[in-house]
Write an enzyme that holds these catalytic residues in place. Structure first.
Site, mmCIF file in Angstrom:
data_model
loop_
_atom_site.group_PDB
_atom_site.id
_atom_site.type_symbol
_atom_site.label_atom_id
_atom_site.label_comp_id
_atom_site.label_asym_id
_atom_site.label_seq_id
_atom_site.Cartn_x
_atom_site.Cartn_y
_atom_site.Cartn_z
ATOM 1 N N ALA A 80 0.836 -1.205 0.000
ATOM 2 C CA ALA A 80 0.000 0.000 0.000
ATOM 3 C C ALA A 80 0.868 1.252 0.000
ATOM 4 O O ALA A 80 2.042 1.225 0.383
ATOM 5 C CB ALA A 80 -0.922 0.001 1.226
ATOM 6 N N ASP A 81 0.239 2.346 -0.416
ATOM 7 C CA ASP A 81 0.917 3.636 -0.373
ATOM 8 C C ASP A 81 -0.120 4.740 -0.187
ATOM 9 O O ASP A 81 -1.223 4.656 -0.740
ATOM 10 C CB ASP A 81 1.708 3.896 -1.663
ATOM 11 N N THR A 82 0.248 5.754 0.584
ATOM 12 C CA THR A 82 -0.642 6.885 0.838
ATOM 13 C C THR A 82 -0.009 8.174 0.337
ATOM 14 O O THR A 82 1.172 8.434 0.581
ATOM 15 C CB THR A 82 -0.948 7.014 2.347
#
Length: 198
Positions: A80-82
């Site tokens: 995941a990445d934000t």
């Protein structure tokens, strides 16, 4: 007593979470999803033409690539990445205390977008989902920004803040969309996609 509805679906699967984020790990625990944490170091550079969700999608996939060759049947790798997106600019993790104060001063009194992308990788397929939440800070005072920067842990957070921490509690005036997405994992989209995969 009925068990977690996802439990039967996951019996023949191993969930591998490639994230050191304690927030993401806690969400999986709260959802009752058994998982193992795997580590990978990734150079999080991305093509300069990408914008918004394109950036987080790209990086979520990139984080999966170095681990993909080690997957076994039944494995589901989660990466995941934000991204914090403000006025056509991605606000990454701050470099230091002064950079933290600068970012938060920029966001003070403004709306911005928090976008989290999650990549699900198996031996046979790869799916990417993302979620966007709009967040507005009230006008923050300089001593509030400085206090947060000095007493909390903003250096590991995109946009230099955690909504679940002190500044989020006292400084965020309004959000439109998923709260868990801002913390770091859009749990609704995560659960639905994991269910579909199993």
């Amino acid at each position: 007593m009925i068990e977690n509805p996802l439990s039967n679906r996951l019996r023949d699967h191993r969930i591998l979470l490639a994230s050191g984020s304690p927030r993401r790990q806690e969400f999986l625990k709260l959802m009752g999803i058994p998982f193992e944490v795997v580590r990978n170091e990734v150079d999080e550079r991305y093509p300069s033409h990408l914008k918004g969700a394109e950036i987080s999608d790209y990086l979520a996939v990139l984080k999966a690539e170095s681990l993909r060759e080690n997957l076994k049947p039944g494995d589901i790798l989660i990466t995941a990445d934000t991204v914090v997106w403000y006025r056509e600019t991605s606000l990454a993790k701050p470099a230091d205390l002064e950079d933290t104060c600068k970012m938060l001063t920029t966001l003070s009194g403004q709306w911005h977008k928090v976008i989290t992308s999650v990549c699900f990788t198996t031996l046979d397929e790869q799916r990417v989902v993302h979620c966007t939440t709009e967040v507005r800070f009230r006008d923050l005072e300089a001593d509030e920004i400085r206090y947060y920067a000095e007493h909390f842990s903003p250096l590991d957070k995109a946009g230099a803040y955690g909504i679940q921490e002190w500044l989020g509690m006292v400084g965020i005036e309004e959000i439109r969309g998923s709260y868990t997405n801002v913390v770091g994992l859009p749990t609704f989209e995560f659960y639905q996609t994991l269910r579909d995969l199993t």
